[in-house]
Write a protein that holds these residues in place. Structure first.
Motif, PDB file in Angstrom:
ATOM      1  N   PHE A 198       3.831   1.300   2.060  1.00 37.30           N
ATOM      2  CA  PHE A 198       4.119   0.172   3.662  1.00 37.30           C
ATOM      3  C   PHE A 198       3.092  -1.313   2.846  1.00 37.30           C
ATOM      4  O   PHE A 198       2.914  -1.435   1.669  1.00 37.30           O
ATOM      5  CB  PHE A 198       2.345   0.303   4.589  1.00 37.30           C
ATOM      6  N   GLN A 221       0.957   5.608   1.446  1.00 39.34           N
ATOM      7  CA  GLN A 221       0.069   6.635   1.337  1.00 39.34           C
ATOM      8  C   GLN A 221       1.423   8.307   1.707  1.00 39.34           C
ATOM      9  O   GLN A 221       1.689   8.619   1.380  1.00 39.34           O
ATOM     10  CB  GLN A 221      -0.150   6.885   2.715  1.00 39.34           C
ATOM     11  N   ARG A 241       9.580   5.672   3.522  1.00 36.91           N
ATOM     12  CA  ARG A 241       9.656   6.793   3.233  1.00 36.91           C
ATOM     13  C   ARG A 241      10.134   6.890   2.257  1.00 36.91           C
ATOM     14  O   ARG A 241      11.164   7.285   1.776  1.00 36.91           O
ATOM     15  CB  ARG A 241       9.403   8.055   4.117  1.00 36.91           C
ATOM     16  N   MET A 243       4.123   7.690   1.703  1.00 37.60           N
ATOM     17  CA  MET A 243       5.233   6.112   2.156  1.00 37.60           C
ATOM     18  C   MET A 243       4.511   4.821   2.112  1.00 37.60           C
ATOM     19  O   MET A 243       3.754   4.640   1.259  1.00 37.60           O
ATOM     20  CB  MET A 243       4.620   7.076   3.845  1.00 37.60           C
ATOM     21  N   PHE A 266       0.809  -4.567   9.012  1.00 42.89           N
ATOM     22  CA  PHE A 266       1.465  -3.857   8.610  1.00 42.89           C
ATOM     23  C   PHE A 266       3.101  -3.414   8.613  1.00 42.89           C
ATOM     24  O   PHE A 266       2.452  -3.634  10.224  1.00 42.89           O
ATOM     25  CB  PHE A 266       0.758  -2.461   8.562  1.00 42.89           C
ATOM     26  N   GLY A 267       3.685  -2.945   8.184  1.00 44.24           N
ATOM     27  CA  GLY A 267       5.647  -3.027   8.837  1.00 44.24           C
ATOM     28  C   GLY A 267       4.954  -1.342   8.706  1.00 44.24           C
ATOM     29  O   GLY A 267       4.465  -1.144   8.490  1.00 44.24           O
ATOM     30  N   PRO A 268       6.604  -0.663   9.760  1.00 41.61           N
ATOM     31  CA  PRO A 268       6.229   0.415   9.759  1.00 41.61           C
ATOM     32  C   PRO A 268       6.471   1.728   8.536  1.00 41.61           C
ATOM     33  O   PRO A 268       6.323   2.729   8.438  1.00 41.61           O
ATOM     34  CB  PRO A 268       7.498   0.594  10.518  1.00 41.61           C
ATOM     35  N   VAL A 312      -4.613   5.863   2.597  1.00 36.71           N
ATOM     36  CA  VAL A 312      -4.026   4.815   2.676  1.00 36.71           C
ATOM     37  C   VAL A 312      -4.545   4.241   0.986  1.00 36.71           C
ATOM     38  O   VAL A 312      -5.915   3.794   1.420  1.00 36.71           O
ATOM     39  CB  VAL A 312      -3.448   3.900   3.180  1.00 36.71           C
ATOM     40  N   TYR A 361       0.699  -0.841   0.275  1.00 36.30           N
ATOM     41  CA  TYR A 361      -0.228  -0.008   0.370  1.00 36.30           C
ATOM     42  C   TYR A 361       0.872   1.257   0.222  1.00 36.30           C
ATOM     43  O   TYR A 361       2.578   1.285   0.319  1.00 36.30           O
ATOM     44  CB  TYR A 361      -0.691   0.035   1.216  1.00 36.30           C
ATOM     45  N   GLU A 363      -7.929  -9.671   9.104  1.00 35.96           N
ATOM     46  CA  GLU A 363      -6.466  -8.787   9.398  1.00 35.96           C
ATOM     47  C   GLU A 363      -5.449  -8.555   8.335  1.00 35.96           C
ATOM     48  O   GLU A 363      -4.652  -9.469   8.168  1.00 35.96           O
ATOM     49  CB  GLU A 363      -6.417  -8.919  10.883  1.00 35.96           C
ATOM     50  N   GLN A 364      -5.026  -7.444   8.081  1.00 31.18           N
ATOM     51  CA  GLN A 364      -3.670  -7.392   7.963  1.00 31.18           C
ATOM     52  C   GLN A 364      -2.618  -6.676   8.716  1.00 31.18           C
ATOM     53  O   GLN A 364      -2.929  -5.986   9.334  1.00 31.18           O
ATOM     54  CB  GLN A 364      -4.022  -6.993   6.447  1.00 31.18           C
TER      55      GLN A 364
END
Lengths: 111, 114
Positions: free
Chosen positions: B91, B37, B110, B89, B105-107, B43, B35, B102-103
């Motif tokens: 993800f 953002q 950027r 960003m 997500f990583g941090p 997102v 994804y 549910e998924q």
């Protein structure tokens, strides 16, 4: 578009108060999920509610889903400063497997 | 607790350059996603990946983008010739089952394109 839309865009409350935000979407869904994002950080999954469920609880979180109105709400009870974040609803459609995110609600909890 | 990791945390590149963003999904997860953002925006889904092939992609995911699982642990997103509007960003996410679950997500990475 499948995407959820949150309301309000921003919310400022005092610590200890409840915070309620709403999400509306356009087409049929398999489930709806809420995520939190602290400033500049990743997304953290909070809760998932399936289309055949009406209400779900997790700790201080309460989520409702009204599929007839295509809307959901997230209630955070007894808010804390650490709850300050952006909250996003995301829908998974009946025929796809991706998350479609709304624009989010920015919640500020004042100490 | 297992988590999705992403490297680098911040990547600066010049327009026209190729970039590879890396992700290590949670080890027992089978479904992988990217994804993005853009600053101040929603997102947006880019692509989902299962069983070594793309299962779904968005309009954003054009020929400039590609994904790969080069080994048993890494999941990469390549942008062949970056544009200014690719600054965002990015993800990575993974899930045990398809997107109906549910998924995680990583941090995020950027990406800044100059």
């Amino acid at each position: 578009s499948q995407q959820g839309e949150e309301d309000p865009q921003a919310l400022s409350i005092q610590e200890g108060e409840n915070a309620t935000m709403n999400c509306s979407y356009k087409t049929s869904i398999n489930n709806l999920q809420w995520y939190r994002q602290n400033s500049g950080r990743g997304l953290v999954h909070l809760i998932l509610i399936r289309s055949n469920e009406r209400e779900k609880h997790s700790g201080r979180l309460r989520v409702t889903l009204d599929t007839s109105k295509k809307s959901s709400s997230l209630l955070i009870t007894a808010s804390r400063a650490a709850d300050t974040a952006s909250y996003f609803c995301a829908t998974v459609g009946s025929n796809d497997y991706k998350l479609s995110f709304g624009a989010g609600t920015t919640v500020t909890v004042r100490a | 607790e297992p988590e999705v990791t992403q490297t680098p945390s911040h990547q600066v590149t010049q327009m026209g350059q190729e970039v590879i963003l890396r992700c290590v999904p949670i080890s027992n997860h089978l479904y992988f996603y990217w994804y993005r953002q853009i600053l101040g925006q929603k997102v947006e889904f880019l692509v989902s990946f299962y069983n070594n092939e793309i299962s779904e992609k968005s309009e954003i995911f054009d020929d400039q983008f590609s994904v790969e699982r080069p080994d048993g642990s890494n999941f990469t997103l390549k942008i062949r010739s970056t544009k200014l509007e690719d600054s965002a960003m990015y993800f990575c996410a993974s899930s045990v089952e398809t997107g109906v679950g549910e998924q995680y997500f990583g941090p995020g990475t950027r990406l800044t394109v100059t």
